[in-house]
Design an enzyme around this catalytic site. Structure first.
Site: not given
Ligand code: RIB
Length: 303
Positions: A11, A37-38, A179, A247
């Site tokens: 990110d 990354g989720k 959501n 997440d």
């Molecule tokens: O939900 C947040 C995530 O969404 C971030 O970390 C980004 O990498 C995207 O996948």
């Protein structure tokens, strides 16, 4: 043990007073480069919460691969089935404004090349629950969910970003986490459009014998399970950055379910953990430990 199948990104978070308009260039106050990354965020949240977690995901053969894995390694997430594929590691560009709201663009790279057979039946049989998201290929998600369901493993999908839900997928799914935007898209893909969000939530859950969790930000969470609706308020905290809060919610909910917590208990822990994650910058680096969740839980209103 919780098994997470999903995306791994690096990110790039740009902090600015407000998010840019189309066609506008803004100079930002701060840049944070951190793992995201989720899939990785959810696995990291579950492990930090204290439940043994394995992540099956993919990184590329570029310079972003190692930094994207750093927090997972530091926290002890199991990476035994990690795939290293030719191509680019997933990369996210994230704008965060002064209120902590965000806007995210993702270049998925090799996340979309991740295949369901990266998860062996032996690994599936060892886990209490399987958690997926929408940042990997929809067909691979379906095939893995079906395999897990056949083996009697509890299945959870955080449909983010939202993919259409097919009858086959719904048949193999136990828990859906969304959501408000994702609920609308999920419900519409099942032909459910009349009424409002609470009607979609109820119909989706009741029609397909699912537990559906709807995260509502400052308004907390709504859940529908076995014909009953449950509402829990948000946990009030000073918000710095909401990136990855959903997440943290999904990862901690899945982890608490693996521990045998009932719906209300698992939701309370997930709500509190997600709130704490909003008080610090970044995704994984903002996630609370088990001790922090326990401490804060004592201050949470519904208890
Ligand atoms: O939900 C947040 C995530 O969404 C971030 O970390 C980004 O990498 C995207 O996948």
């Amino acid at each position: 043990m919780l098994l997470v199948f999903g995306s791994i990104n690096l990110d790039l978070s740009f902090r600015c007073q407000r998010l840019p308009q189309p066609g506008e260039t803004l100079l930002c106050e701060q840049l944070l480069v951190s793992p995201g990354g989720k899939g990785a965020n959810q696995a990291h949240a579950a492990q930090r919460y204290g439940v043994d977690t394995q992540l099956v995901g993919a990184v590329g053969d570029d310079a972003f691969a190692e930094p994207s894995l750093q927090s997972l390694r530091d926290s002890g997430v199991g990476l035994g089935a990690l795939q290293r594929l030719p191509g680019a590691t997933g990369l996210a560009s994230i704008g965060v404004d002064a209120r902590g709201e965000n806007q995210i663009l993702v270049a998925p790279g090799v996340n979309l090349a991740l295949r369901h057979d990266a998860v062996s039946d032996a690994l599936l049989c060892r886990c209490d629950a399987l958690l997926l998201q929408g940042e990997t290929d929809a067909r691979q998600n379906l095939l893995l969910l079906e395999r897990a369901h056949r083996l009697g493993v509890k299945t959870l999908l955080n449909n983010a970003p939202a993919q259409d839900l097919s009858p086959r997928l719904l048949q193999a799914l136990d828990v859906l986490v969304v959501n408000a935007h994702e609920l609308q898209r999920s419900a519409a893909s099942c032909g459910i459009t009349g009424g409002g969000p609470m009607d979609w939530l109820a119909e989706l859950a009741d029609r397909h014998a699912l537990t559906v969790l709807l995260t509502l930000g400052e308004e907390g969470v709504a859940a529908r399970c076995a014909g009953r609706m449950l509402r829990l308020p948000a946990h009030a905290v000073p918000v710095l950055d909401t990136t990855g809060a959903g997440d943290t919610f999904a990862g901690v909910f899945a982890a608490a379910s693996c521990e045998g917590r009932d719906l209300r208990e698992a939701l309370s822990r997930a709500v509190v953990a997600a709130a704490l994650a909003c008080t610090r910058p970044g995704a994984q680096r903002a996630q609370p430990t088990r001790e922090e969740v326990d401490r804060e839980l004592a201050l949470y209103a519904p208890r």
